[in-house]
Design an enzyme around this catalytic site. Structure first.
Site, PDB file in Angstrom:
ATOM      1  N   ALA A 153       0.887  -1.284  -0.013  1.00  0.00           N
ATOM      2  CA  ALA A 153      -0.142  -0.029  -0.040  1.00  0.00           C
ATOM      3  C   ALA A 153       0.892   1.112   0.055  1.00  0.00           C
ATOM      4  O   ALA A 153       2.106   1.190   0.346  1.00  0.00           O
ATOM      5  CB  ALA A 153      -0.823   0.139   1.347  1.00  0.00           C
TER       6      ALA A 153
ATOM      7  N   GLY B 277       0.524  -5.349   0.821  1.00  0.00           N
ATOM      8  CA  GLY B 277      -0.489  -5.208  -0.106  1.00  0.00           C
ATOM      9  C   GLY B 277       0.062  -5.727  -1.601  1.00  0.00           C
ATOM     10  O   GLY B 277      -0.803  -6.389  -2.310  1.00  0.00           O
TER      11      GLY B 277
ATOM     12  N   GLU C  19      -0.389  -9.233  -1.426  1.00  0.00           N
ATOM     13  CA  GLU C  19      -1.793  -9.433  -1.093  1.00  0.00           C
ATOM     14  C   GLU C  19      -2.575  -9.573  -2.635  1.00  0.00           C
ATOM     15  O   GLU C  19      -3.190 -10.516  -2.956  1.00  0.00           O
ATOM     16  CB  GLU C  19      -2.498  -8.678  -0.315  1.00  0.00           C
TER      17      GLU C  19
ATOM     18  N   GLU D  81       3.664  -5.641   7.166  1.00  0.00           N
ATOM     19  CA  GLU D  81       2.806  -4.363   7.981  1.00  0.00           C
ATOM     20  C   GLU D  81       3.085  -4.270   9.428  1.00  0.00           C
ATOM     21  O   GLU D  81       2.908  -3.172   9.906  1.00  0.00           O
ATOM     22  CB  GLU D  81       1.464  -4.769   7.647  1.00  0.00           C
TER      23      GLU D  81
HETATM   24  N1  3HC Z   1       4.646   3.350   0.172  1.00  0.00           N
HETATM   25  C1  3HC Z   1       5.267   4.767  -0.213  1.00  0.00           C
HETATM   26  N2  3HC Z   1       6.456   4.936  -0.701  1.00  0.00           N
HETATM   27  C2  3HC Z   1       7.302   3.997  -0.448  1.00  0.00           C
HETATM   28  C3  3HC Z   1       6.730   2.546  -0.084  1.00  0.00           C
HETATM   29  C4  3HC Z   1       5.367   2.596   0.017  1.00  0.00           C
HETATM   30  N3  3HC Z   1       4.857   1.040   0.626  1.00  0.00           N
HETATM   31  N4  3HC Z   1       7.968   1.857  -0.087  1.00  0.00           N
HETATM   32  C5  3HC Z   1       8.867   2.428  -0.237  1.00  0.00           C
HETATM   33  N5  3HC Z   1       8.568   3.953  -0.629  1.00  0.00           N
HETATM   34  C6  3HC Z   1       9.291   4.836  -0.979  1.00  0.00           C
HETATM   35  C7  3HC Z   1      10.532   5.290   0.258  1.00  0.00           C
HETATM   36  O1  3HC Z   1       9.813   6.092   1.030  1.00  0.00           O
HETATM   37  C8  3HC Z   1      11.506   5.886  -0.635  1.00  0.00           C
HETATM   38  O2  3HC Z   1      11.291   7.088  -1.130  1.00  0.00           O
HETATM   39  P1  3HC Z   1      12.294   8.283  -1.205  1.00  0.00           P
HETATM   40  O3  3HC Z   1      13.169   7.880  -2.433  1.00  0.00           O
HETATM   41  O4  3HC Z   1      11.707   9.528  -1.411  1.00  0.00           O
HETATM   42  O5  3HC Z   1      13.027   8.368   0.195  1.00  0.00           O
HETATM   43  C9  3HC Z   1      11.329   5.004  -2.090  1.00  0.00           C
HETATM   44  O6  3HC Z   1      10.041   4.372  -1.953  1.00  0.00           O
HETATM   45  C10 3HC Z   1      12.323   3.863  -2.316  1.00  0.00           C
HETATM   46  O7  3HC Z   1      12.314   2.938  -1.042  1.00  0.00           O
HETATM   47  P2  3HC Z   1      13.716   2.528  -0.351  1.00  0.00           P
HETATM   48  O8  3HC Z   1      14.780   3.616  -0.111  1.00  0.00           O
HETATM   49  O9  3HC Z   1      13.306   2.207   0.976  1.00  0.00           O
HETATM   50  O10 3HC Z   1      14.241   1.717  -1.405  1.00  0.00           O
HETATM   51  P3  3HC Z   1      14.941   0.129  -1.439  1.00  0.00           P
HETATM   52  O11 3HC Z   1      15.122  -0.416  -2.549  1.00  0.00           O
HETATM   53  O12 3HC Z   1      16.002   0.180  -0.154  1.00  0.00           O
HETATM   54  O13 3HC Z   1      13.801  -0.690  -0.696  1.00  0.00           O
HETATM   55  C11 3HC Z   1      11.663  -1.700  -0.483  1.00  0.00           C
HETATM   56  C12 3HC Z   1      12.747  -1.174  -1.180  1.00  0.00           C
HETATM   57  C13 3HC Z   1      12.097  -3.134   0.007  1.00  0.00           C
HETATM   58  C14 3HC Z   1      10.376  -1.930  -1.172  1.00  0.00           C
HETATM   59  C15 3HC Z   1      11.363  -0.788   0.901  1.00  0.00           C
HETATM   60  O14 3HC Z   1      11.112   0.469   0.490  1.00  0.00           O
HETATM   61  C16 3HC Z   1      10.403  -1.149   1.961  1.00  0.00           C
HETATM   62  O15 3HC Z   1      10.394  -2.002   2.698  1.00  0.00           O
HETATM   63  N6  3HC Z   1       9.274  -0.508   1.599  1.00  0.00           N
HETATM   64  C17 3HC Z   1       7.884  -0.807   2.650  1.00  0.00           C
HETATM   65  C18 3HC Z   1       7.178  -2.154   2.329  1.00  0.00           C
HETATM   66  C19 3HC Z   1       6.191  -2.213   3.234  1.00  0.00           C
HETATM   67  O16 3HC Z   1       6.211  -2.044   4.448  1.00  0.00           O
HETATM   68  N7  3HC Z   1       5.088  -2.492   2.709  1.00  0.00           N
HETATM   69  C20 3HC Z   1       3.741  -2.829   3.421  1.00  0.00           C
HETATM   70  C21 3HC Z   1       2.816  -1.433   3.499  1.00  0.00           C
HETATM   71  S1  3HC Z   1       1.599  -1.618   4.228  1.00  0.00           S
HETATM   72  C22 3HC Z   1       0.442  -2.470   3.319  1.00  0.00           C
HETATM   73  O17 3HC Z   1       0.626  -2.659   2.200  1.00  0.00           O
HETATM   74  C23 3HC Z   1      -1.037  -2.552   3.946  1.00  0.00           C
HETATM   75  C24 3HC Z   1      -1.636  -3.416   3.092  1.00  0.00           C
HETATM   76  O18 3HC Z   1      -1.824  -4.588   3.893  1.00  0.00           O
HETATM   77  C25 3HC Z   1      -3.282  -3.160   3.055  1.00  0.00           C
END
Ligand code: 3HC
Ligand code: NAI
Length: 707
Positions: free
Chosen positions: A70, A109, A112, A132
């Site tokens: 998400a 997500g 998912e 999450e």
């Molecule tokens: N939403 C918005 N922005 C995101 C994002 C997300 N899910 N994931 C990463 N970004 C952004 C980062 O903030 C960063 O922004 P910036 O360049 O402006 O600083 C950019 O994307 C690149 O991210 P990273 O610097 O972390 O890049 P990496 O290559 O090191 O890592 C990644 C990539 C493994 C995908 C890591 O970003 C990550 O772990 N992201 C979060 C994943 C996550 O927690 N997903 C679950 C979200 S909650 C959800 O999905 C709810 C659902 O169940 C309904």
């Protein structure tokens, strides 16, 4: 045959190829599922449904990710239709086979969406997970119901509770993937997979219709897991809800399970922990955005010198070796370098013993380490980090030598905890190459790296230090020169507040407990026992001559150190450490020392509740944080938050001290400080920045963007 690409003004593009609707999700950098992506996916599903020439659907991510989840930036804002759970249900409901071809991260997500597809294939470097929990959430788009059906309830629960990413191979073994493709291109992999499905006339296979493999044994195992989780994740909100959702998957029909999950997801979304954890997620990334990053390029960085093979020098050496760098460690004499070698080898030997590393890999890493007692061996290194005794005279001598020996352009860094880096730089002819790299112990484990920019440090040197942090996977925080930089300076202040509380009536054990209950892994006196009381004692003695006589000074720690009680390493400090017993026990003799000191100072002990303790502890922390900010020692409040989360055990779910202060209310913090100032106006001087923010009705968050 390829039909012309359908260029929607949307981040989701579709193209019909051999009767397969290829759906490309193209929302850089990581294809987060914002409202436009969700709408695009929904439109693609509708297209697939209504177009009779579509025989199957292939979902792929463009660029480096499948879908990272998400869009985290949308949380906390009003939800926008279409919501992800509905989109996932529509994908699953399609009566044509849907295949997700994963390349790179498929997280939250994103996984998912993939689980709502009917089949899944991934490139070998993909990583799959439901992280999450690390954001204070639970998978809220069917993940808690679909993952148990694909991989079993217990494995799904463990995946969601850990937040870990699985490799493609592990995900395949676990049942999340149907295949790991050998190719690197998600479209080619996916097309090959779909062609095979179509050739076999393979049916639509909905995850919702699958049975949970461990349905008979999981309920009892989940009870155990729930107990373990409660003990392990003290204070965290979402882990227990994750387990409840898995129980629901076992107990309820699929649609009811989804509704149950949705309700729990919304509870998590509304919790302050979600806000704190998401602040921490962004703070971890924002800290690297510093003015010098755009102003200069890092210098080449392949070879590193480390001076000193003690606690810090050895840890820094391991961190550098782990980052793939070539390291030369220099010590004073043969005995010391032998100790340095042992300190480094110990780390890798332990990994080999625990089967986390092969002996061969250890040898390969150690082959990049050169040991020496001759400073001349540092003449070719790109960057050198000094980690000798904390003594300005010794450090100055070392830097004079480095100035003489190191090549032009080498970065000269000091790991000093408190000393004046401008003074160290001044002994060299190249102060613009000198910088502070303040690692935390154990340096190969702790994520924080304070990068201390001295008066004359060049932008290029700062950029190089941030590049080193990136290579070492550290969280780099830019700090300015002052006594203790960001972290130790603020720490010294709230420790002082704790000492005042102790002398005024709270026991060290009450204080430690209040701090633990707030969410820290340990309290300040336990921490002192862990790191060794002698270190602080030496600093206090050093500063005794310059201490303002009007400052209130609590001598309890000195009385304890005078007895040779330095904490865990001497078996006694604030606590007693009996052999074979885990952790320390409160010590009645310490209580007597505290009483005697109170009596000597004429203090009548008062009672302090846990709330009283934490209000003072936090007010001291936030007030000093505000001073650090207004002096420009920290760039933004989020830099202080990251410092304390990644270096000092501050509970991540509270978002850091400055984020906490905004949530508590800055007027409340200021009112507390003003009330405490009635007892000790010198210590409790409100920071002018705090007063200004309160007067303007603003929070620290308003200072988080760089001008
Ligand atoms: N939403 C918005 N922005 C995101 C994002 C997300 N899910 N994931 C990463 N970004 C952004 C980062 O903030 C960063 O922004 P910036 O360049 O402006 O600083 C950019 O994307 C690149 O991210 P990273 O610097 O972390 O890049 P990496 O290559 O090191 O890592 C990644 C990539 C493994 C995908 C890591 O970003 C990550 O772990 N992201 C979060 C994943 C996550 O927690 N997903 C679950 C979200 S909650 C959800 O999905 C709810 C659902 O169940 C309904
Ligand atoms: P330590 O005492 O464990 O190690 C210092 C090492 O430096 C010793 O092995 C000594 O032989 C060597 N040394 C002394 N003079 C030398 C010289 N002229 N040339 C080469 N080697 C020399 O000390 P520790 O704990 O590793 O601290 C080192 C530095 O790191 C200090 O500045 C300290 O303030 C800082 N630091 C310490 C932290 C900690 O938790 N221990 C945390 C962060 C910084």
């Amino acid at each position: 045959m390829t039909s012309p690409a359908n260029h929607l003004p949307s981040p989701v593009h579709t193209a019909l190829q051999e009767g397969i609707l290829v759906v490309r999700i193209d929302n850089p950098p990581v294809n987060a599922l914002n409202a436009a992506v969700r709408a695009g996916l929904q439109a693609a599903v509708q297209q697939a449904q209504s177009d009779a020439s579509v025989r199957a659907v292939l979902l792929v991510g463009v660029g480096r990710a499948f879908i990272a989840g998400a869009d985290i930036r949308e949380f906390g804002k009003p939800p926008q239709e279409p919501l992800l759970p509905g989109v996932c249900n529509q994908i699953e409901a399609l009566d044509k086979p849907v295949v997700a071809s994963i390349n790179g991260p498929a997280l939250g997500g994103g996984l998912e969406v993939a689980m709502a597809a009917h089949y899944r294939v991934a490139t070998p470097h993909s990583k799959l997970g439901l992280p999450e929990v690390t954001l204070g959430l639970l998978p809220g788009a069917g993940g808690t119901q679909r993952a148990p059906r694909l991989m079993g309830a217990m494995a799904a629960a463990e995946l969601m509770l850990s937040g870990k990413h699985l490799s493609a191979d592990a995900a395949h073994k676990a049942g999340l993937l149907d295949a790991v493709a050998s190719g690197a291109d998600a479209v080619d992999n996916g097309l090959a997979f779909v062609r095979d499905l179509l050739a076999r006339n393979a049916p639509v296979r909905r995850t919702r219709d699958q049975a949970i493999s461990d349905a008979a044994t999981a309920p009892a195992a989940l009870d155990q897991l729930a107990a373990d989780t409660a003990a392990r994740n003290k204070g965290l909100f979402s882990p227990a809800k994750i387990i409840d959702c898995v129980r629901a998957a076992l107990r309820m029909p699929f649609d009811e399970g989804l509704a149950f999950e949705r309700a729990r997801f919304v509870e998590c979304l509304d919790s302050p922990q979600r806000a704190g954890l998401i602040h921490a997620f962004f703070a971890e990334r924002e800290v690297a955005k510093i003015p010098e990053a755009s102003a200069a390029q890092p210098r080449p960085l392949q070879t590193i010198g480390v001076i000193g093979g003690g606690t810090m020098g050895a840890g820094i050496t391991v961190a550098a070796l782990d980052a793939g760098l070539q390291v030369t460690m220099v010590e004073r004499d043969a005995d010391s370098i032998a100790r340095g070698r042992t300190n480094v080898e110990k780390v890798y030997n332990s990994l080999v013993d625990r089967q986390r590393m092969t002996a061969q890999a250890r040898e390969a890493v150690l082959a990049r380490l050169t040991l020496s007692t001759d400073y001349d061996d540092l003449k070719d290194v790109d960057l050198v980090i000094e980690a000798v005794f904390e003594d300005l005279g010794v450090k100055k001598e070392v830097f004079a030598q480095l100035d003489r020996i190191c090549k032009s352009g080498a970065v000269l860094a000091t790991n000093t905890s408190y000393l004046d880096i401008d003074a160290i730089a001044a002994v060299t002819r190249r102060p613009s190459d000198v910088i502070g790299l303040h690692f935390f112990s154990p340096a190969n484990i702790m994520r924080l790296l304070e990068i201390v920019v001295a008066e004359r440090t060049s932008a290029e040197v700062v950029a190089t230090a941030f590049e080193l942090a990136r290579k070492m996977k550290k969280v780099p925080v830019r700090a300015g020169v002052c006594d203790g930089f960001i972290g130790n300076r603020i720490l010294a202040t709230y420790r002082q507040a704790a000492d005042y509380l102790m002398e005024d009536g709270a026991s060290p054990y009450d204080i430690d407990k209040a701090v633990r209950d707030f969410g820290y892994p340990m309290g300040p006196y336990q921490m002192m026992d862990l790191t060794g009381g002698d270190i602080g004692w030496a600093t206090r003695k050093r500063k005794a001559l310059t201490r303002d006589p009007k400052t209130r000074y609590v001598e309890i720690s000195d009385r304890i150190c005078e007895r040779g009680w330095f904490g865990q390493k001497t078996g006694r400090g604030y606590y007693v450490y009996a052999q074979g017993v885990r952790g320390g026990q409160p010590d009645p003799e310490v209580a007597q020392i505290v009483d005697a000191e109170r009596a000597r100072k004429g203090v009548t002990p008062r009672a302090f509740s846990a709330d009283d303790i934490m209000r003072r502890y936090m007010a001291a922390m936030v007030n000093e944080g505000a001073k650090v900010l207004e002096e420009g020692v920290a760039l933004r409040p989020l830099d202080i938050d990251a410092t304390f989360i990644f270096g000092y055990g501050f509970p991540r779910w509270r978002g850091g001290p400055m984020f906490w202060a905004d949530a508590y209310g800055l007027p409340n913090v200021l009112a507390d400080i003003e009330a405490f100032a009635k007892e000790d106006a010198l210590f409790w001087q409100p920071a002018p920045l705090l007063q200004k923010l309160v007067a303007e009705g603003r929070g620290f968050a308003s200072l988080n963007t760089l001008k």
